[in-house]
Design an enzyme around this catalytic site. Structure first.
Site, mmCIF file in Angstrom:
data_model
loop_
_atom_site.group_PDB
_atom_site.id
_atom_site.type_symbol
_atom_site.label_atom_id
_atom_site.label_comp_id
_atom_site.label_asym_id
_atom_site.label_seq_id
_atom_site.Cartn_x
_atom_site.Cartn_y
_atom_site.Cartn_z
ATOM 1 N N GLU A 1 -11.315 4.292 -1.560
ATOM 2 C CA GLU A 1 -11.660 4.458 -0.133
ATOM 3 C C GLU A 1 -12.508 5.983 -0.056
ATOM 4 O O GLU A 1 -12.152 6.847 -0.705
ATOM 5 C CB GLU A 1 -10.585 4.802 0.721
ATOM 6 C CG GLU A 1 -9.324 5.646 0.270
ATOM 7 C CD GLU A 1 -8.357 4.936 -0.449
ATOM 8 O OE1 GLU A 1 -8.624 3.888 -0.862
ATOM 9 O OE2 GLU A 1 -7.031 5.397 -0.331
ATOM 10 N N ASN B 1 -4.981 -0.644 -4.293
ATOM 11 C CA ASN B 1 -4.949 0.479 -5.447
ATOM 12 C C ASN B 1 -4.623 -0.004 -6.732
ATOM 13 O O ASN B 1 -3.847 0.776 -7.463
ATOM 14 C CB ASN B 1 -4.147 1.805 -5.051
ATOM 15 C CG ASN B 1 -4.339 2.258 -3.604
ATOM 16 O OD1 ASN B 1 -3.650 2.088 -2.675
ATOM 17 N ND2 ASN B 1 -5.422 2.700 -3.431
ATOM 18 N N ASP C 1 0.815 -1.280 0.189
ATOM 19 C CA ASP C 1 0.126 -0.114 0.102
ATOM 20 C C ASP C 1 0.914 1.046 -0.067
ATOM 21 O O ASP C 1 0.412 2.254 0.368
ATOM 22 C CB ASP C 1 -0.810 0.131 1.224
ATOM 23 C CG ASP C 1 -2.086 1.075 1.292
ATOM 24 O OD1 ASP C 1 -2.445 1.499 2.251
ATOM 25 O OD2 ASP C 1 -2.309 1.779 0.043
ATOM 26 N N LYS D 1 3.285 3.513 -5.657
ATOM 27 C CA LYS D 1 2.501 2.557 -6.467
ATOM 28 C C LYS D 1 3.516 1.921 -7.341
ATOM 29 O O LYS D 1 3.530 0.766 -8.168
ATOM 30 C CB LYS D 1 1.382 2.988 -7.240
ATOM 31 C CG LYS D 1 0.310 3.552 -6.209
ATOM 32 C CD LYS D 1 0.021 2.747 -5.075
ATOM 33 C CE LYS D 1 -0.776 3.518 -3.920
ATOM 34 N NZ LYS D 1 -0.573 2.701 -2.575
HETATM 35 O O1 77L Z 1 -0.087 7.231 -2.576
HETATM 36 C C1 77L Z 1 -0.660 6.307 -1.941
HETATM 37 N N1 77L Z 1 -0.147 5.475 -1.094
HETATM 38 C C2 77L Z 1 1.102 5.688 -0.710
HETATM 39 C C3 77L Z 1 1.621 6.911 0.139
HETATM 40 O O2 77L Z 1 1.319 6.729 1.584
HETATM 41 C C4 77L Z 1 -2.328 6.225 -2.044
HETATM 42 C C5 77L Z 1 -2.739 7.239 -2.987
HETATM 43 C C6 77L Z 1 -4.347 7.166 -3.119
HETATM 44 C C7 77L Z 1 -4.929 8.259 -3.857
HETATM 45 C C8 77L Z 1 -4.413 9.366 -3.903
HETATM 46 C C9 77L Z 1 -5.121 10.312 -4.540
HETATM 47 C C10 77L Z 1 -6.023 10.062 -5.486
HETATM 48 F F1 77L Z 1 -6.855 11.056 -6.129
HETATM 49 C C11 77L Z 1 -6.501 8.763 -5.573
HETATM 50 C C12 77L Z 1 -5.954 7.800 -4.764
HETATM 51 C C13 77L Z 1 -5.174 6.051 -2.545
HETATM 52 C C14 77L Z 1 -4.333 5.123 -1.724
HETATM 53 O O3 77L Z 1 -5.327 4.030 -1.276
HETATM 54 C C15 77L Z 1 -3.004 5.197 -1.572
HETATM 55 O O4 77L Z 1 -2.446 4.161 -0.615
HETATM 56 MG MG MG Z 2 -3.901 2.686 -0.673
#
Ligand code: 77L
Ligand code: MG
Length: 214
Positions: free
Chosen positions: A199, A170, A141, A144
């Site tokens: 989420e 994700n 997580d 990416k």
């Molecule tokens: O970068 C992520 N995790 C690593 C840093 O801690 C992450 C980002 C998003 C996300 C963000 C911006 C959006 F517009 C859509 C999704 C969602 C997640 O579940 C994630 O884990």
């Molecule tokens: Mg995530």
């Protein structure tokens, strides 16, 4: 000075959750993210899929890549049998500082070892420094673009054994196309997609569960 979103999330936990009650910590974060501010926790919908994978597996050793504020750390640790261990790696020191306090509030610090640093640097040190030979479950997580290189690194370091489970968040949003292609086409993995939503939103996302075949 302005507070950060992780700081405001922690305040919501300290205000609305009961110390030592992991479920109330999870509920307080979900309520904060639905009613006040979106945050990138795995969330309640995907969190239920995570819970079912953990419960079915009953893992003794778990690695989490990407702690953020500790939401999934608490969800996983809450389901672990006694003496089971969860090692969680976080690159961002500000996130790590908040996560430690969220984990402490939940009362699960005995089951959790949070390590600050880059996964690419820490993974090769796990066997010698953390006394773990292989992981029953890995929850991916973090950044990416690190899912694939870190998976190859875990293979190379002998941290996966026949039957080890990789569960990746994700895989649709933000997306991890190279990782998905790898686990779905490699003869060394048996992969399954759990369709869900990003989420706290209606946007499609999902978890990919991949069994390492050895
Ligand atoms: O970068 C992520 N995790 C690593 C840093 O801690 C992450 C980002 C998003 C996300 C963000 C911006 C959006 F517009 C859509 C999704 C969602 C997640 O579940 C994630 O884990
Ligand atoms: Mg995530």
């Amino acid at each position: 000075t302005q507070s950060t979103r992780p700081q405001r999330l922690l305040s919501a936990v300290q205000k609305n959750a009961t110390r030592g009650d992991p479920c109330s910590v999870v509920k307080a974060i979900d309520q904060f993210c639905r009613s006040k501010e979106w945050a990138m926790n795995v969330g309640d919908e995907k969190g239920c899929i995570l819970d079912s994978v953990v419960s079915e597996l009953n893992p003794t050793t778990v690695l989490e890549l990407g702690t953020y504020c500790g939401y999934s750390t608490v969800r996983i640790a809450n389901l672990l049998p006694p003496h089971a261990k969860l090692i969680t790696l976080e690159f961002n020191p500000d996130f790590a500082a908040i996560a430690r306090q969220v984990i402490a509030w939940s009362g699960l610090e005995e089951k959790v070892q949070l390590v600050e640093g880059a996964s690419g640097d820490l993974i090769p040190k796990i066997k010698q420094d953390f006394g773990v030979q292989t992981f029953d479950l890995v929850f991916l997580d973090h950044w990416k673009d690190r899912y694939l290189p870190d998976t190859k690194l875990m293979e190379a370091c002998g941290l996966l054994r026949k039957g080890s489970i990789l569960l990746a968040d994700n895989v649709i949003c933000p997306g991890t196309p190279d990782y998905l292609e790898y686990v779905r086409s490699s003869p060394r993995y048996e992969s399954q997609y759990f369709k869900s939503h990003l989420e706290y939103t209606k946007v499609e996302d999902g978890l990919e569960k991949s069994v390492f075949l050895g």
